[in-house]
Enzyme design. Structure first.
Site, PDB file in Angstrom:
ATOM      1  N   ARG A  19       0.824  -1.216   0.000  1.00  9.89           N
ATOM      2  CA  ARG A  19       0.000   0.000   0.000  1.00  9.89           C
ATOM      3  C   ARG A  19       0.862   1.272   0.000  1.00  9.89           C
ATOM      4  NH1 ARG A  19      -2.339  -3.685  -1.288  1.00  9.89           N
ATOM      5  NH2 ARG A  19      -4.250  -4.591  -0.412  1.00  9.89           N
ATOM      6  N   SER A  46     -11.250   0.373   2.783  1.00 12.20           N
ATOM      7  CA  SER A  46     -10.548  -0.098   3.982  1.00 12.20           C
ATOM      8  C   SER A  46      -9.905   1.080   4.704  1.00 12.20           C
ATOM      9  CB  SER A  46      -9.484  -1.121   3.613  1.00 12.20           C
ATOM     10  OG  SER A  46     -10.073  -2.273   3.065  1.00 12.20           O
ATOM     11  N   GLU A  72      -4.921   3.542   6.227  1.00 12.61           N
ATOM     12  CA  GLU A  72      -4.771   3.384   4.785  1.00 12.61           C
ATOM     13  C   GLU A  72      -5.404   4.579   4.074  1.00 12.61           C
ATOM     14  OE1 GLU A  72      -6.253   0.307   1.308  1.00 12.61           O
ATOM     15  OE2 GLU A  72      -5.585  -0.511   3.217  1.00 12.61           O
TER      16      GLU A  72
END
Length: 314
Positions: free
Chosen positions: A179, A230, A300
Site C-alpha cells: 500500500r 478499507s 490506509e
C-alpha cells in the site's frame, strides 16, 4: 502564492481564458467522494483528457497555486473545512489494448479497467473490480485486493515531475511496497497513465472470476453505503478487520459514522455524518485496538484538506 493571497475569482477567470477549462468557486466536495463528506474547494475544475490535466497542473505550479488532484474520491476523507486553493477532478479516461498490454489514463476507474481487459481476453486486472478508485489512485497507493496488487501487473507509469517534465518510469523504479509507492513521499509527481502487462486467457473464464469477486464483495463489504474503503492497513500476517472485531468495536458510532457490522475495517457514513465524525471514530478505533490488542493500526485512508489543529474540540 499562499492561500491567504489566493484570489479564486481572478485565478478562475485566467484558467478559463488560458486553459479552456470551466471552474467553480466554493464547490462542496462531499458529492465527489465515496464517503460523502468534505467542505468546499476554493476553486474547482474538472479535466476530461490528459491535455487539460497537464495544462492545468502546469498552470497551478507556475503560479505556486496550492492544488490537489482528485480521482473518484475513494480512500480519502476531506476535511469539513474543505480544501484551500484549486481542486482538479481528473476525468481523463482514455484507454487502449495493445497485444498483452493495457494502457489507461489516470482517471480510468479500476472497475472499468477490469471489465475492459476481460472483454479483450486479458487476465491480471480482475482484482480492480474490488478497487473503488481510479488507475492513478491505485498506482499511487499500490492498491490491491484478492491476493493481487498493482505492483504485480504494472509495467510502467507516465509521470509529470515537479519541473514539468514528462517521463515513462518502469514499475521497478516506483518504490512499490505494501500500500505504498514513491508518489506518497514525493507529492510533486503526478501520474498521467499506467501500462499494465497482462496475459491472454479465455474471456469467459475471466468473467467467472469477476463474478466471484463481485459476489464476495456483496457478501462481505458494506456496498451501497458511503465509505472510503478499507480504513487501516493490514498489519504483517494479520487482519485489521479481525483486530477491530476482536476488540468489540463493530457497531461503534460517533455522530453519523459507524464501524460496519459487515466488515470491521470499514467505517460507513450511514447518518449524514461529518469528516470529523469519521476521523474521531477512526482515532478511537486505533486507541482501543492498541490498548486491547497491542497493535498500532496505520491508516490506509488519507485525510485531505484543512485539518489544522486536529483533534478539534467538539
Amino acid at each position: 502564492m499562499t492561500t491567504s493571497t489566493f484570489d479564486a475569482v481572478a485565478v478562475g477567470s485566467e484558467i478559463q481564458r488560458r486553459v479552456g477549462v470551466k471552474t467553480s468557486r466554493d464547490e462542496p466536495l462531499a458529492r465527489f467522494t465515496t464517503m460523502r463528506v468534505g467542505g468546499p474547494a476554493d476553486l474547482f475544475a474538472t479535466v476530461h483528457n490528459l491535455f487539460e490535466l497537464r495544462a492545468l497542473v502546469r498552470f497551478a505550479r507556475a503560479r505556486a497555486i496550492p492544488h490537489v488532484v482528485l480521482g473518484r474520491g475513494s480512500d480519502l476523507v476531506i476535511s469539513d473545512r474543505g480544501i484551500r486553493g484549486l481542486v482538479i477532478q481528473d476525468r481523463a479516461e482514455g484507454s487502449r489494448v495493445s497485444g498483452e498490454t493495457y494502457v489507461a489514463d489516470a482517471g480510468v476507474p479500476m472497475a472499468r479497467a477490469a471489465t475492459e481487459t476481460q472483454k479483450a481476453g486479458l487476465t491480471g486486472l480482475e482484482f480492480g473490480l474490488a478497487i473503488p478508485g481510479t488507475v492513478g489512485g491505485a498506482i499511487w497507493a499500490n492498491a490491491g485486493a484478492h491476493e493481487s496488487d498493482v505492483a504485480g501487473v504494472l509495467e510502467a507509469a507516465r509521470v509529470l515531475d515537479g519541473a514539468g517534465r514528462e517521463e515513462v518510469v518502469a514499475a521497478a523504479g516506483l518504490g512499490f511496497a505494501y500500500r505504498d509507492s514513491r508518489f506518497k513521499h514525493d507529492r510533486d509527481q503526478l501520474i498521467l497513465d499506467g501500462t499494465f502487462r497482462l496475459a491472454t486467457a479465455d474471456p469467459d473464464v475471466i468473467k467467472t472470476r469477476l463474478d466471484d469477486i463481485r459476489r464476495w464483495r456483496q457478501a462481505h463489504q458494506p456496498l451501497g453505503l458511503p465509505s472510503a474503503g478499507s480504513v487501516f492497513r493490514n498489519p504483517p500476517d494479520d487482519s485489521a478487520g479481525r483486530l477491530i472485531e476482536d476488540a468489540g468495536l463493530k457497531g461503534t458510532r460517533i455522530g453519523g459514522a459507524v464501524v460496519s457490522e459487515k466488515h470491521a475495517n470499514f467505517i460507513v457514513n450511514d447518518q449524514k455524518g461529518t469528516a470529523a465524525d469519521v476521523r474521531r471514530l477512526g482515532d478511537h478505533v486505533r486507541e482501543v485496538v492498541a490498548a486491547k490488542e497491542g497493535v498500532e493500526l496505520i491508516y490506509e485512508i488519507e485525510f485531505v484538506g484543512d485539518w489544522e489543529g486536529w483533534p478539534w474540540p467538539g
